[in-house]
Design an enzyme around this catalytic site. Structure first.
Site, PDB file in Angstrom:
ATOM      1  N   ASP A   1      86.687 -29.400 -16.773  1.00 23.64           N
ATOM      2  CA  ASP A   1      85.696 -30.143 -16.442  1.00 23.64           C
ATOM      3  C   ASP A   1      85.093 -30.447 -15.092  1.00 23.64           C
ATOM      4  OD1 ASP A   1      83.087 -31.725 -16.573  1.00 23.64           O
ATOM      5  OD2 ASP A   1      84.373 -33.272 -18.308  1.00 23.64           O
TER       6      ASP A   1
ATOM      7  N   GLU B   1      79.580 -42.783 -26.505  1.00 21.02           N
ATOM      8  CA  GLU B   1      79.251 -41.299 -26.818  1.00 21.02           C
ATOM      9  C   GLU B   1      79.115 -41.605 -28.167  1.00 21.02           C
ATOM     10  OE1 GLU B   1      81.142 -38.236 -25.249  1.00 21.02           O
ATOM     11  OE2 GLU B   1      80.476 -38.580 -23.417  1.00 21.02           O
TER      12      GLU B   1
ATOM     13  N   HIS C   1      77.177 -32.233 -23.265  1.00 18.30           N
ATOM     14  CA  HIS C   1      76.294 -33.398 -22.620  1.00 18.30           C
ATOM     15  C   HIS C   1      76.666 -34.480 -21.653  1.00 18.30           C
ATOM     16  CE1 HIS C   1      78.477 -36.433 -25.389  1.00 18.30           C
ATOM     17  NE2 HIS C   1      79.153 -35.758 -24.761  1.00 18.30           N
ATOM     18  N   ARG C   2      76.342 -34.795 -20.887  1.00 12.55           N
ATOM     19  CA  ARG C   2      76.660 -36.477 -20.885  1.00 12.55           C
ATOM     20  C   ARG C   2      77.305 -37.399 -21.670  1.00 12.55           C
ATOM     21  NH1 ARG C   2      77.732 -34.406 -14.897  1.00 12.55           N
ATOM     22  NH2 ARG C   2      79.783 -36.040 -15.509  1.00 12.55           N
TER      23      ARG C   2
ATOM     24  N   GLU D   1      90.996 -30.938 -22.993  1.00  7.92           N
ATOM     25  CA  GLU D   1      90.077 -31.071 -21.544  1.00  7.92           C
ATOM     26  C   GLU D   1      90.842 -31.520 -20.539  1.00  7.92           C
ATOM     27  OE1 GLU D   1      86.007 -31.791 -22.564  1.00  7.92           O
ATOM     28  OE2 GLU D   1      85.591 -32.522 -20.935  1.00  7.92           O
TER      29      GLU D   1
ATOM     30  N   LYS E   1      77.728 -27.939 -17.419  1.00  5.22           N
ATOM     31  CA  LYS E   1      76.951 -29.563 -17.625  1.00  5.22           C
ATOM     32  C   LYS E   1      75.942 -29.474 -16.680  1.00  5.22           C
ATOM     33  CE  LYS E   1      80.598 -32.897 -19.024  1.00  5.22           C
ATOM     34  NZ  LYS E   1      81.515 -33.874 -17.791  1.00  5.22           N
TER      35      LYS E   1
ATOM     36  N   HIS F   1      84.786 -44.560 -20.949  1.00  3.52           N
ATOM     37  CA  HIS F   1      82.995 -44.605 -22.037  1.00  3.52           C
ATOM     38  C   HIS F   1      83.689 -46.259 -22.910  1.00  3.52           C
ATOM     39  CE1 HIS F   1      82.851 -40.456 -21.378  1.00  3.52           C
ATOM     40  NE2 HIS F   1      81.826 -40.853 -20.408  1.00  3.52           N
TER      41      HIS F   1
ATOM     42  N   SER G   1      81.843 -40.720 -15.784  1.00  2.13           N
ATOM     43  CA  SER G   1      83.216 -40.082 -15.509  1.00  2.13           C
ATOM     44  C   SER G   1      83.347 -39.162 -14.885  1.00  2.13           C
ATOM     45  CB  SER G   1      84.256 -40.103 -16.819  1.00  2.13           C
ATOM     46  OG  SER G   1      84.317 -39.405 -17.351  1.00  2.13           O
TER      47      SER G   1
ATOM     48  N   LYS H   1      79.131 -29.273 -27.279  1.00  2.00           N
ATOM     49  CA  LYS H   1      80.116 -31.202 -27.023  1.00  2.00           C
ATOM     50  C   LYS H   1      78.862 -32.079 -26.770  1.00  2.00           C
ATOM     51  CE  LYS H   1      84.049 -33.474 -24.911  1.00  2.00           C
ATOM     52  NZ  LYS H   1      83.949 -33.723 -23.141  1.00  2.00           N
TER      53      LYS H   1
ATOM     54  N   ASP I   1      89.805 -35.101 -24.770  1.00  2.00           N
ATOM     55  CA  ASP I   1      88.896 -35.146 -23.169  1.00  2.00           C
ATOM     56  C   ASP I   1      89.899 -35.878 -22.546  1.00  2.00           C
ATOM     57  OD1 ASP I   1      88.058 -34.375 -20.466  1.00  2.00           O
ATOM     58  OD2 ASP I   1      86.365 -35.262 -21.507  1.00  2.00           O
TER      59      ASP I   1
ATOM     60  N   GLN J   1      90.398 -40.601 -22.371  1.00  2.00           N
ATOM     61  CA  GLN J   1      88.356 -40.762 -22.950  1.00  2.00           C
ATOM     62  C   GLN J   1      88.196 -40.379 -23.776  1.00  2.00           C
ATOM     63  OE1 GLN J   1      85.667 -40.283 -19.121  1.00  2.00           O
ATOM     64  NE2 GLN J   1      85.236 -38.098 -20.519  1.00  2.00           N
ATOM     65  N   GLU J   2      88.342 -39.059 -24.870  1.00  3.07           N
ATOM     66  CA  GLU J   2      88.331 -38.750 -26.100  1.00  3.07           C
ATOM     67  C   GLU J   2      88.799 -38.187 -27.187  1.00  3.07           C
ATOM     68  OE1 GLU J   2      84.648 -35.717 -24.774  1.00  3.07           O
ATOM     69  OE2 GLU J   2      83.810 -37.546 -22.915  1.00  3.07           O
TER      70      GLU J   2
END
Ligand code: PGA
Ligand code: ZN
Length: 409
Positions: free
Chosen positions: A301, A199, A354-355, A275, A326, A147, A40, A377, A234, A155-156
């Protein structure tokens, strides 16, 4: 001095091909750097150089030829000059000619080789004597959005083990929550649904944001960590924003309605971190939300993509109190360090990240400690490409007696 720069086409955690660079000096010192890959991505990120079939053979060819030729003879200690040479070689504003993936892997390989040549840990080479703390982990334990295969738009879903004396205790508490979460999913939906997203977080068959928050908050409470462990999200909201509407929880929300949506969630759950709550161009609504949520670190982000130009805009508009960092979004470490300096000068919290497509290299752990970031993260406390980073910080914490940043924040 650099004798050779060599590229490799390696695999990332999704089984996609990515770039590794190895730098070797005349003194026989050598180390590598890897390019991670996002799913993303922000539209303003540095561009990856990819073959039509998804490979990186052209990138490797450029590393072996053009980059190898241009960097030959440079001192590995001259990070800035090397990064500037890479930027000049590329010549575009978004690294689209030689690729941000080739430049970041090279830049990291140079820094690691330089540390090694001085016999220093990477984080010591980066941070010197100012290094005192290890950062707080943001653990993405429940995955949605791009993801995962479920219907969650956010997403998270993140746990933040803040109130602990050490990083190790904080991490171990998070693993209890993560395991409890898997048990809860098994009880409620069946074992089939404890499969993992990109992830390392679980990806249960949920649709609504509150159902996911309920699930992780229940796991926090049942393991006895309420009050010590906070929650975060996020949203990666650009991915569910279309024609001026956010489609989420089976409803359509206008941008202004989304402000109230997040304010309600923050009233119902202990949300310390949020985020990308809006699409990547909406600096104004980030700012309105941050002014309403005093206790939440609203973070950019995709909004900033580790680019000082956009962070300056966010600072001016008071859009956020946090920023993701990042290195591959901008393409070199020197630019990443400049970005972090600007954030810190303006009291913006720094989250080294990270990615979703990662390698087993743990470099960003050293980067986070070296620049003394507030947070790191790097996914769930599971899967090697995620645990390599957390495990590296456990090592640094014990070997160098560094304090945990949790209670200082
Ligand atoms: P990405 O996602 O690595 O797939 O871009 C991570 C994030 O949005 O933070
Ligand atoms: Zn993000």
């Amino acid at each position: 001095r650099i004798r050779k720069v060599k590229g490799y086409q390696i695999l990332d955690s999704r089984g996609n091909r990515t770039v590794r660079v190895r730098v070797e000096t005349y003194g026989g010192i050598s180390d590598f750097g890897d390019a991670p890959a996002g799913a993303s991505k922000g539209t303003r990120e540095a561009v990856e150089l990819r073959d039509k079939d998804g490979g990186v053979t052209e990138a490797v060819r450029i590393i072996d030829s053009v980059i190898n030729d241009s960097l030959h003879g440079f001192s590995v200690l001259d990070q800035l000059a090397i990064d500037q040479a890479l930027i000049k070689l590329d010549g575009t504003s978004n690294k689209s000619r030689i690729g941000g993936n080739t430049t970041i892997a090279t830049s990291i390989a140079v820094l690691k080789t330089a540390s090694k040549s001085l016999g220093l840990e990477y984080f010591k080479y980066i941070g010197g004597p100012r290094v005192r703390y290890v950062p707080i982990p943001l653990l993405n334990i429940l995955n949605g959005g791009l993801h995962a295969g479920n219907m969650l738009k956010i997403q998270e879903f993140i746990v933040i083990p803040k109130e602990f004396d050490t990083f190790s205790e904080a991490l171990i508490a998070s693993t209890s929550i993560y395991k409890r979460l898997k048990e809860l999913i098994t009880e409620r939906y069946g074992k089939l649904y404890t499969a993992l997203g990109d992830e390392g977080g679980v990806a249960p068959p949920l649709e609504k944001t509150r159902d996911a928050l309920d699930l992780i908050y229940t796991a926090v409470k049942q393991t006895g960590y309420d009050g010590q462990v906070y929650l975060g999200m996020d949203a990666a909201a650009s991915d569910f924003f279309k024609d001026d509407v956010y489609e989420i929880d089976g409803r359509r929300y206008s941008p202004d309605e989304m402000i109230d949506y997040y304010v309600s969630l923050a009233n119902e759950y202990p949300i310390l971190y949020l985020e990308d709550p809006f699409n990547e161009n909406d600096f104004e609504r980030f700012s309105i939300l941050q002014s309403k949520l005093k206790k939440t670190i609203v973070t950019g982000d995709d909004l900033y993509t580790t680019n000082v130009e956009y962070l300056k805009k966010g600072i001016e508009k008071k859009s956020t109190s946090g920023t993701i960092v990042k290195p591959n979004q901008i393409g070199t470490l020197s630019e990443t360090f400049d970005y972090i300096e600007l954030a810190k000068k303006n009291s913006i919290k720094v989250i080294v990240s990270h990615r979703s497509g990662e390698t087993e290299d743990s470099f960003i752990a050293d980067l986070a400690v070296g620049v003394q970031s507030d947070f790191i993260k790097t996914g769930a406390p599971a899967r090697g490409e995620r645990t390599s980073k957390y495990n590296r910080i456990i090592e640094i914490e014990r070997d160098y007696g560094l304090e945990y940043y949790g209670k200082k924040l």
